[in-house]
Scaffold this active site. Sequence first.
Site, PDB file in Angstrom:
ATOM      1  N   LEU A 125      26.228 123.486  88.948  1.00 42.10           N
ATOM      2  CA  LEU A 125      25.978 123.257  87.521  1.00 42.10           C
ATOM      3  C   LEU A 125      24.651 122.544  87.288  1.00 42.10           C
ATOM      4  O   LEU A 125      24.186 121.780  88.128  1.00 42.10           O
ATOM      5  CB  LEU A 125      27.122 122.471  86.885  1.00 42.10           C
ATOM      6  N   CYS A 128      18.689 115.749  91.442  1.00 46.37           N
ATOM      7  CA  CYS A 128      19.031 116.671  92.535  1.00 46.37           C
ATOM      8  C   CYS A 128      17.841 117.174  93.343  1.00 46.37           C
ATOM      9  O   CYS A 128      17.802 116.990  94.559  1.00 46.37           O
ATOM     10  CB  CYS A 128      19.794 117.860  91.965  1.00 46.37           C
ATOM     11  N   LYS A 137      14.187 116.698  81.795  1.00 52.04           N
ATOM     12  CA  LYS A 137      14.107 118.018  81.173  1.00 52.04           C
ATOM     13  C   LYS A 137      14.805 117.880  79.827  1.00 52.04           C
ATOM     14  O   LYS A 137      15.398 116.832  79.530  1.00 52.04           O
ATOM     15  CB  LYS A 137      14.765 119.093  82.040  1.00 52.04           C
TER      16      LYS A 137
HETATM   17  C1  UGA Z   1      19.712 121.575  89.658  1.00 52.23           C
HETATM   18  C2  UGA Z   1      20.118 123.044  89.940  1.00 52.23           C
HETATM   19  O1  UGA Z   1      19.483 123.918  89.003  1.00 52.23           O
HETATM   20  C3  UGA Z   1      21.622 123.227  89.833  1.00 52.23           C
HETATM   21  O2  UGA Z   1      21.985 124.550  90.182  1.00 52.23           O
HETATM   22  C4  UGA Z   1      22.303 122.225  90.798  1.00 52.23           C
HETATM   23  O3  UGA Z   1      23.715 122.305  90.708  1.00 52.23           O
HETATM   24  C5  UGA Z   1      21.871 120.802  90.444  1.00 52.23           C
HETATM   25  O4  UGA Z   1      20.417 120.705  90.548  1.00 52.23           O
HETATM   26  C6  UGA Z   1      22.517 119.847  91.401  1.00 52.23           C
HETATM   27  O5  UGA Z   1      22.204 119.898  92.591  1.00 52.23           O
HETATM   28  O6  UGA Z   1      23.435 119.118  91.001  1.00 52.23           O
HETATM   29  P1  UGA Z   1      19.358 120.083  87.434  1.00 52.23           P
HETATM   30  O7  UGA Z   1      18.932 118.979  88.334  1.00 52.23           O
HETATM   31  O8  UGA Z   1      20.335 119.792  86.349  1.00 52.23           O
HETATM   32  O9  UGA Z   1      20.045 121.290  88.293  1.00 52.23           O
HETATM   33  O10 UGA Z   1      18.043 120.640  86.774  1.00 52.23           O
HETATM   34  P2  UGA Z   1      17.252 122.021  86.702  1.00 52.23           P
HETATM   35  O11 UGA Z   1      17.534 122.701  85.428  1.00 52.23           O
HETATM   36  O12 UGA Z   1      17.426 122.791  87.942  1.00 52.23           O
HETATM   37  O13 UGA Z   1      15.742 121.471  86.660  1.00 52.23           O
HETATM   38  C7  UGA Z   1      15.204 120.721  87.745  1.00 52.23           C
HETATM   39  C8  UGA Z   1      13.776 120.344  87.459  1.00 52.23           C
HETATM   40  O14 UGA Z   1      12.918 121.483  87.520  1.00 52.23           O
HETATM   41  C9  UGA Z   1      13.545 119.732  86.086  1.00 52.23           C
HETATM   42  O15 UGA Z   1      12.666 118.647  86.199  1.00 52.23           O
HETATM   43  C10 UGA Z   1      12.935 120.861  85.290  1.00 52.23           C
HETATM   44  O16 UGA Z   1      12.131 120.422  84.221  1.00 52.23           O
HETATM   45  C11 UGA Z   1      12.115 121.552  86.344  1.00 52.23           C
HETATM   46  N1  UGA Z   1      11.856 122.977  86.028  1.00 52.23           N
HETATM   47  C12 UGA Z   1      12.861 123.897  86.053  1.00 52.23           C
HETATM   48  C13 UGA Z   1      10.563 123.377  85.725  1.00 52.23           C
HETATM   49  O17 UGA Z   1       9.619 122.560  85.690  1.00 52.23           O
HETATM   50  N2  UGA Z   1      10.331 124.703  85.457  1.00 52.23           N
HETATM   51  C14 UGA Z   1      11.320 125.636  85.476  1.00 52.23           C
HETATM   52  O18 UGA Z   1      11.022 126.840  85.234  1.00 52.23           O
HETATM   53  C15 UGA Z   1      12.621 125.221  85.774  1.00 52.23           C
END
Ligand code: UGA
Length: 426
Positions: free
Chosen positions: A149, A256, A317
């Site tokens: 998630l 994460c 985010k």
């Molecule tokens: C992440 C994973 O997406 C989940 O599948 C996983 O379960 C979770 O870690 C975990 O291990 O518990 P999350 O940490 O909630 O989820 O956040 P994401 O939506 O994955 O974003 C992570 C980072 O990447 C954020 O800082 C976001 O801003 C950045 N990001 C993401 C970008 O800069 N560009 C993108 O296109 C996508």
Amino acid sequence: MSTIAVIGTGYVGLTTGAYLAHLGHQVTCADIFEEKVARLRKGDVPILEAGLEELVTEGLAAGRLDFVVGAAGAVEDAEFVFLCVQTPQGEDGSADLTYIREAAAEIGERLRPEAIVINKSTVPVGSTRVVEQTLGRDDVFVVSNPEFLREGSAVYDCLHPDRIVIGSDDQAAAMRVAALFESLKAPLVITDPASAETIKYASNAFLATKVSYVNALANVCEAVGADVREVVLGMGYDKRIGFEFLKPGPGWGGSCFPKDTRAMVRIAEDAGYDFGLLRGVITVNDEQYERMTAKVERMLDVPVDGASIAVWGLTFKARTDDLRDSPSVEVVRRLQAKGASIKAYDPAISGPRPSLEGIEVLDDPYAVCEGADVLVVLTEWDEFRWLDFAKVAGLMRAARLVDTRNLLEPAAVRRRGFTYDGLGRA
Ligand code: UGA
């Protein structure tokens, strides 16, 4: 209907407990903090997570969800026990298993025979065995069932999973766990515990790699006069690449990716493999904070030392109030270290937070812009798009804007008098 205990009520535990109750199971969630348990029993959810409060309220009202203090009180009747405690990063980058061990030690003697203990926390390869040993029982099973998630869409992700991964040496135990999620109709991957544990790290590390890749690509685009958004559009239609996780930004953060990428490097190192590719992914990310800071400095028409900077967005985010390892806060700290004074606004942040000490946080996006030398967008909150940019320009000393998320339409804000700089575009 099964009887389930969930140990730990953080993002993963609380969402897991609430949606398993929603699926019709009888769920008891345990946490060590009395105050938190008391709040949850009243349906008061301490985190910002779309749909979660509704799910908790529904479970409580239906009598299918309860909260208790301490793991011991939750497990005695449980056929399934989900371990959802935190696994912080240890000093050396490896995952710290203290909480998992403590929980396992506490419940070991109390489990009913044939109970299945399910590890949902992100744990290093081999942890299923550690839990088995700590429990000290040969009449219960331990199964790995990593959670995928995302914060901000936790409930949606749980109810619409892309796949369910179950790692077990015992096929019958794996099938019992799979039956819990039957109504979700998701693809099942049933495998051995080490593979299941690796799948979680490998997935997060791969997603972090995509983001670091696009951030590095944005640098190339700036250098050659290309537009990263166009480049990603052209790449994304290729089904092998896709559009997801290719949005450039100030770097990846949260609870994460930083922890899991470092742990994966460490896991590989301990096994005798130097995961140079992933170390590079982390380096690109570390450098990104400095790149964003330099971008802001270049945009200023006054020295950064003494400059007045307006910031929109502090969380790691959008759609979460989580500030853990937030790239936005990291960039703010670097600008402060260079002598800038910061006023920040974030729709999810009001009131003091320990990690924001020394940052002036106001609850109005316009107020932070008064007299500012530059405005920096650091988190991609949708509401920023709809603000009155003519008004913002009028409030600032200089109408200059750095958009580290490519959230805004450059032509539209330029029409309102702004000098604009995004990521990877001219
Ligand atoms: C992440 C994973 O997406 C989940 O599948 C996983 O379960 C979770 O870690 C975990 O291990 O518990 P999350 O940490 O909630 O989820 O956040 P994401 O939506 O994955 O974003 C992570 C980072 O990447 C954020 O800082 C976001 O801003 C950045 N990001 C993401 C970008 O800069 N560009 C993108 O296109 C996508």
